[in-house]
Design a protein around this motif. Structure first.
Motif, PDB file in Angstrom:
ATOM      1  N   ILE A 140      14.515   7.540   6.589  1.00 10.65           N
ATOM      2  CA  ILE A 140      13.871   6.493   7.387  1.00 10.65           C
ATOM      3  C   ILE A 140      14.469   6.456   8.788  1.00 10.65           C
ATOM      4  N   LEU A 141      15.791   6.576   8.881  1.00 10.61           N
ATOM      5  CA  LEU A 141      16.448   6.596  10.185  1.00 10.61           C
ATOM      6  C   LEU A 141      16.036   7.812  11.007  1.00 10.61           C
ATOM      7  N   ALA A 142      15.724   8.908  10.303  1.00 16.58           N
ATOM      8  CA  ALA A 142      15.325  10.134  10.996  1.00 16.58           C
ATOM      9  C   ALA A 142      13.870  10.101  11.461  1.00 16.58           C
ATOM     10  N   GLY A 143      13.157   9.034  11.098  1.00 16.96           N
ATOM     11  CA  GLY A 143      11.793   8.872  11.580  1.00 16.96           C
ATOM     12  C   GLY A 143      10.699   9.021  10.551  1.00 16.96           C
ATOM     13  N   THR A 144      11.064   9.271   9.294  1.00 18.61           N
ATOM     14  CA  THR A 144      10.043   9.376   8.253  1.00 18.61           C
ATOM     15  C   THR A 144       9.492   8.000   7.912  1.00 18.61           C
ATOM     16  N   ASP A 145       8.204   7.890   7.775  1.00 18.27           N
ATOM     17  CA  ASP A 145       7.564   6.627   7.409  1.00 18.27           C
ATOM     18  C   ASP A 145       8.111   6.177   6.055  1.00 18.27           C
ATOM     19  N   PRO A 146       8.588   4.925   5.945  1.00 20.48           N
ATOM     20  CA  PRO A 146       9.102   4.431   4.664  1.00 20.48           C
ATOM     21  C   PRO A 146       8.124   4.595   3.511  1.00 20.48           C
ATOM     22  N   VAL A 147       6.837   4.582   3.806  1.00 17.56           N
ATOM     23  CA  VAL A 147       5.816   4.751   2.769  1.00 17.56           C
ATOM     24  C   VAL A 147       5.937   6.130   2.111  1.00 17.56           C
ATOM     25  N   GLU A 148       6.426   7.099   2.861  1.00 18.92           N
ATOM     26  CA  GLU A 148       6.592   8.446   2.328  1.00 18.92           C
ATOM     27  C   GLU A 148       7.932   8.632   1.621  1.00 18.92           C
ATOM     28  N   VAL A 149       8.798   7.647   1.737  1.00 15.73           N
ATOM     29  CA  VAL A 149      10.151   7.754   1.184  1.00 15.73           C
ATOM     30  C   VAL A 149      10.339   6.888  -0.059  1.00 15.73           C
ATOM     31  N   LEU A 150       9.812   5.696  -0.012  1.00 16.36           N
ATOM     32  CA  LEU A 150      10.035   4.720  -1.081  1.00 16.36           C
ATOM     33  C   LEU A 150       8.991   4.847  -2.191  1.00 16.36           C
ATOM     34  N   PRO A 151       9.345   4.465  -3.408  1.00 11.96           N
ATOM     35  CA  PRO A 151       8.359   4.460  -4.506  1.00 11.96           C
ATOM     36  C   PRO A 151       7.430   3.262  -4.340  1.00 11.96           C
ATOM     37  N   MET A 152       6.261   3.498  -3.787  1.00 11.91           N
ATOM     38  CA  MET A 152       5.400   2.403  -3.378  1.00 11.91           C
ATOM     39  C   MET A 152       4.741   1.665  -4.538  1.00 11.91           C
ATOM     40  N   ASP A 153       4.857   2.213  -5.757  1.00  6.82           N
ATOM     41  CA  ASP A 153       4.297   1.522  -6.917  1.00  6.82           C
ATOM     42  C   ASP A 153       5.374   0.809  -7.724  1.00  6.82           C
ATOM     43  N   ARG A 154       6.573   0.705  -7.164  1.00 14.05           N
ATOM     44  CA  ARG A 154       7.690   0.053  -7.860  1.00 14.05           C
ATOM     45  C   ARG A 154       8.326  -1.009  -6.950  1.00 14.05           C
ATOM     46  N   LYS A 155       9.427  -1.550  -7.411  1.00 10.44           N
ATOM     47  CA  LYS A 155      10.050  -2.692  -6.741  1.00 10.44           C
ATOM     48  C   LYS A 155      10.377  -2.440  -5.273  1.00 10.44           C
ATOM     49  N   THR A 156      11.095  -1.348  -4.969  1.00  3.23           N
ATOM     50  CA  THR A 156      11.533  -1.169  -3.587  1.00  3.23           C
ATOM     51  C   THR A 156      10.357  -0.978  -2.631  1.00  3.23           C
ATOM     52  N   GLY A 157       9.297  -0.319  -3.099  1.00  8.02           N
ATOM     53  CA  GLY A 157       8.122  -0.166  -2.259  1.00  8.02           C
ATOM     54  C   GLY A 157       7.449  -1.495  -1.964  1.00  8.02           C
ATOM     55  N   HIS A 158       7.319  -2.308  -2.982  1.00  7.50           N
ATOM     56  CA  HIS A 158       6.701  -3.629  -2.796  1.00  7.50           C
ATOM     57  C   HIS A 158       7.620  -4.569  -2.015  1.00  7.50           C
ATOM     58  N   PHE A 159       8.925  -4.406  -2.184  1.00 13.20           N
ATOM     59  CA  PHE A 159       9.886  -5.193  -1.402  1.00 13.20           C
ATOM     60  C   PHE A 159       9.714  -4.864   0.075  1.00 13.20           C
TER      61      PHE A 159
END
Length: 205
Positions: free
Chosen positions: A98-117
């Motif tokens: 994320i710090l390197a510029g990758t969209d968090p949507v591409e990094v986080l599990p968007m169907d689980r807790k951290t993505g929804h958080f």
């Protein structure tokens, strides 16, 4: 551990448990819950110098098994130094991307807790985002699980509880994230008997 394919009666009971917990909220508890994600949004924006997506992404990536105060500290340190530290390798790797510029949507599990958080912090008005942590689970099932496995790493089990919160929110005329936050405050207060303003999401699932 609850069944992924719960019958209609069980799902309705989960919805009722959520609504009943909402109705138990005092005026102060409701105020705290309603302000939680907007407050987190402001924090993310300030921490990342206006880039809410990066701030929210770092907070979400570094949230698992972390007290909220420490979550803030780790995310702030990561942004300021450019190097995430003091967490597990998987979480540090996500924060680094994320710090390197990758969209968090591409990094986080968007169907689980951290993505929804992440989504709830990024946009507190998101009508679909719903962060199901251990307390949100226990509220729905009407039982404090303690150290027992809730199985929320299962996509289906997470989706079941999330669906129940969305149904409860629809009946109450509220956002799912608002219902989750307010009921969280009520549940945590009942467990510890103290205010939870500074300790919400004290530990992740």
């Amino acid at each position: 551990m609850i069944q992924i394919k719960a019958d209609a009666q069980t799902r309705e009971q989960y919805v009722r448990n959520i609504i009943d917990t909402w109705l138990d909220a005092s005026a102060e508890q409701e105020l705290q819950g309603r302000d939680w994600y907007p407050s987190a949004h402001r924090l993310a924006k300030e921490m990342a110098e206006g880039n809410v997506a990066v701030g929210a992404g770092l907070l979400a990536a570094l949230s698992p098994q972390t007290a909220w105060w420490l979550n803030i500290e780790l995310a702030t340190e990561a942004y300021e130094s450019g190097t995430p530290a003091r967490h597990t390798g998987d979480c540090l790797g996500k924060a680094a991307k994320i710090l390197a510029g990758t969209d968090p949507v591409e990094v986080l599990p968007m169907d689980r807790k951290t993505g929804h958080f992440y989504r709830s912090i990024l946009d507190p008005t998101d009508a679909d985002a719903i962060c199901i942590d251990r307390h949100a689970h226990d509220i729905a099932v009407g039982e404090e699980y303690g150290a027992r496995d809730r199985g929320l790493s299962s996509k289906g089990r997470y989706a079941l509880i999330a669906h129940c919160y969305r149904e409860a929110a629809q009946r109450l005329g509220e956002l799912p994230s608002t219902v989750q936050a307010v009921t969280w405050v009520v549940w945590r207060d009942a467990l510890v008997g103290t205010s939870t303003r500074g300790t919400m999401f004290a530990t992740a699932v």
